[in-house]
Design an enzyme around this catalytic site. Structure first.
Site, mmCIF file in Angstrom:
data_model
loop_
_atom_site.group_PDB
_atom_site.id
_atom_site.type_symbol
_atom_site.label_atom_id
_atom_site.label_comp_id
_atom_site.label_asym_id
_atom_site.label_seq_id
_atom_site.Cartn_x
_atom_site.Cartn_y
_atom_site.Cartn_z
ATOM 1 N N GLY A 166 -0.904 11.145 -4.140
ATOM 2 C CA GLY A 166 -0.202 9.876 -4.261
ATOM 3 C C GLY A 166 -1.090 8.705 -3.897
ATOM 4 N N GLN A 192 10.849 7.316 -0.021
ATOM 5 C CA GLN A 192 11.132 8.019 -1.279
ATOM 6 C C GLN A 192 9.920 8.808 -1.790
ATOM 7 O OE1 GLN A 192 11.865 4.809 -0.711
ATOM 8 N NE2 GLN A 192 14.072 4.605 -0.965
ATOM 9 N N GLU A 247 1.715 -7.894 -1.686
ATOM 10 C CA GLU A 247 2.191 -6.728 -2.416
ATOM 11 C C GLU A 247 2.454 -7.028 -3.899
ATOM 12 O OE1 GLU A 247 2.667 -3.681 -2.489
ATOM 13 O OE2 GLU A 247 2.395 -2.955 -0.439
#
Length: 474
Positions: free
Chosen positions: A162, A181, A273
């Site tokens: 990931g 998640q 972000e």
């Protein structure tokens, strides 16, 4: 079509006119972050950037915007660089069906040229810089992070690859944000319940296919490596680290080996972000790095992240759409036509579907919110007819303008889960979600005046093909 390693892909970009090499001396700050932002401001066909002369760093290069345009994304898939995004979506989905393709295990790896296992100092090893001026520190934001399921460590399919945001906290210390998640959060919870640290490896400067799959919301027991093999059309090469037994991308430029410390949390952030906002600071887990491998004269790959669109949006565009498309087709195999979840990493999703009966489209929207990605994203789902191209925003806006009735077609779902980085969530991680049904009503939901739709002229598809061929030869 598989690329040998990261450098092989850069060579392809160079040959295709999609790599811009900057040999003039640049400052790590503000030049590198500013360049990463600027290149997407000036073109939606922007090239990758390779900086070879960075003040303060000898024998270090920085690559940015590597998958930062649809031409580069097409080349990543081995397609012509002018392949339209809708065609890239359906080709990605076609290859997805070839999963799984078993990996090819290698006895050695290029990144073993240099090994550092004592007095690790990341500030000396990596050309670090802040991307945005108010970031709380240096970040590594395009590393493939590998971890195993502590309760089933020999299960290759449950090994996770990931991409997470990682802050450099000290000479050998990193902070990591495992969104609940995501699979690594599951691995960490299991390890901490057992009172154990979680071994991890960070691979930086990887072939673009595995980086793309590392950012894809696939199933917990689906291997990113075997999916990368399906997308690239041949087995993906991995190397097993002797210290942790983790399988890492064979062609990486850097590999950092360490562990997440059980029960340890430190302040991490703020960081600019993908939502176009700074995320603020939170208490996050800590990684201790024990060993670093890297190639001689390594290339450090970085990703600018901020107000869309940036490389992030291209990298997590199609690879977010296709898993949702496949998961929805599992539930509705004869109805789902296409899914566009490219906007802000799928906080908005547009789904094109056929309908069985009145209210069906609303059910499709609700199912999208319960897919693995939808649980943390999909704050707004727009459902359109099968005749509407979800990748054609003027068509989508037409459907919203003419098909949606505010009294009947707006569904509000209160207090649903969303990723904590959503600046609109309150408290962080909780948000109302909305479905907009912009499909044509069908029985028993009969209303409006939709009996005389306007069709395209008879030879439209022929002329689309003619113009595509003419434009591709320019």
């Amino acid at each position: 079509m598989a690329y040998k390693d990261f450098r092989d892909f850069l060579d392809t970009l160079r040959k295709e006119g999609q790599l811009l090499t900057i040999e003039d001396e640049v400052m790590p700050e503000p030049d590198l972050g500013s360049a990463g932002r600027a290149i997407n401001n000036v073109s939606d066909k922007s090239p990758a950037l390779l900086f070879t002369n960075i003040n303060g760093y000898q024998n270090a290069s920085v690559a940015m915007n590597v998958i930062g345009s649809w031409p580069n994304h097409a080349l990543m898939m081995g397609l012509p660089k002018n392949t339209p995004v809708k065609e890239q979506f359906f080709e990605f989905a076609r290859r997805w069906d070839n999963f799984p393709v078993p990996v090819e295990r290698m006895d050695s790896a290029p990144f073993q040229e240099v090994e550092i296992n004592q007095d690790v100092n990341l500030f000396d090893i990596l050309p670090l810089f802040r991307l945005n001026q108010y970031d709380g520190g240096f970040y590594i934001d395009k590393a493939c992070v590998i971890s195993r399921d502590p309760s089933d460590p020999d299960n290759f399919d449950k090994q996770n690859v990931g991409i997470y945001r990682i802050q450099v906290k000290g000479r050998d210390t990193l902070g990591i944000q495992p969104v609940p998640q995501h699979d690594i959060a599951v691995h960490l919870r299991m390890a901490e319940e057992r009172g154990e640290n979680l071994p991890v490896a960070l691979a930086i400067g990887c072939e673009p296919v595995i980086t793309t799959m590392a950012a894809a919301p696939i199933g917990y027991d689906q291997s990113e490596y075997e999916m990368a093999g399906a997308i690239q059309g041949e087995p993906y090469k991995v190397f097993t680290l002797p210290g942790t037994n983790l399988d890492v991308p064979w062609g990486a430029e850097f590999v950092l080996e360490g562990e997440i410390l059980a029960g340890v949390r430190e302040f991490e952030g703020p960081f600019g972000e993908f939502t176009g906002h700074y995320s603020g600071g939170r208490s996050m887990p800590v990684i201790r790095i024990k060993r670093v491998y890297h190639r001689k004269n390594p290339i450090f790959e970085h990703l600018y992240i901020g107000m869309p669109w940036t490389e992030t949006d291209y990298m997590v565009g199609v690879n977010t759409c296709v898993p949702m498309y496949q998961q929805l087709k599992d539930a509705f195999p004869n109805e789902i036509v296409a899914v566009n979840a490219m906007y802000t990493h799928g906080l908005v999703a547009i789904i094109s579907t056929k309908k069985r009966y009145g209210g069906f489209a609303k059910a499709v929207g609700m199912r999208a919110m319960t897919t693995p990605h939808g649980l943390g994203y999909c704050k707004l789902v727009i459902v359109v007819d099968e005749t509407v191209d979800p990748f054609n925003l003027p068509q989508v806006m037409w459907a919203l303008s003419t098909k949606m009735h505010p009294a009947h077609d707006v569904i509000i779902l209160p207090d649903m889960s969303v990723l904590p980085l959503d600046p609109g969530s309150n408290p962080a991680g909780i948000s109302h979600k909305m479905i907009l049904d912009a499909t044509t009503p069908v029985a028993p939901e009969t209303r409006g005046h939709y009996s005389q739709p306007l069709d395209a002229p008879l030879a439209t598809e022929k002329w689309e093909k003619i113009f595509q061929d003419l434009l591709s030869n320019q």
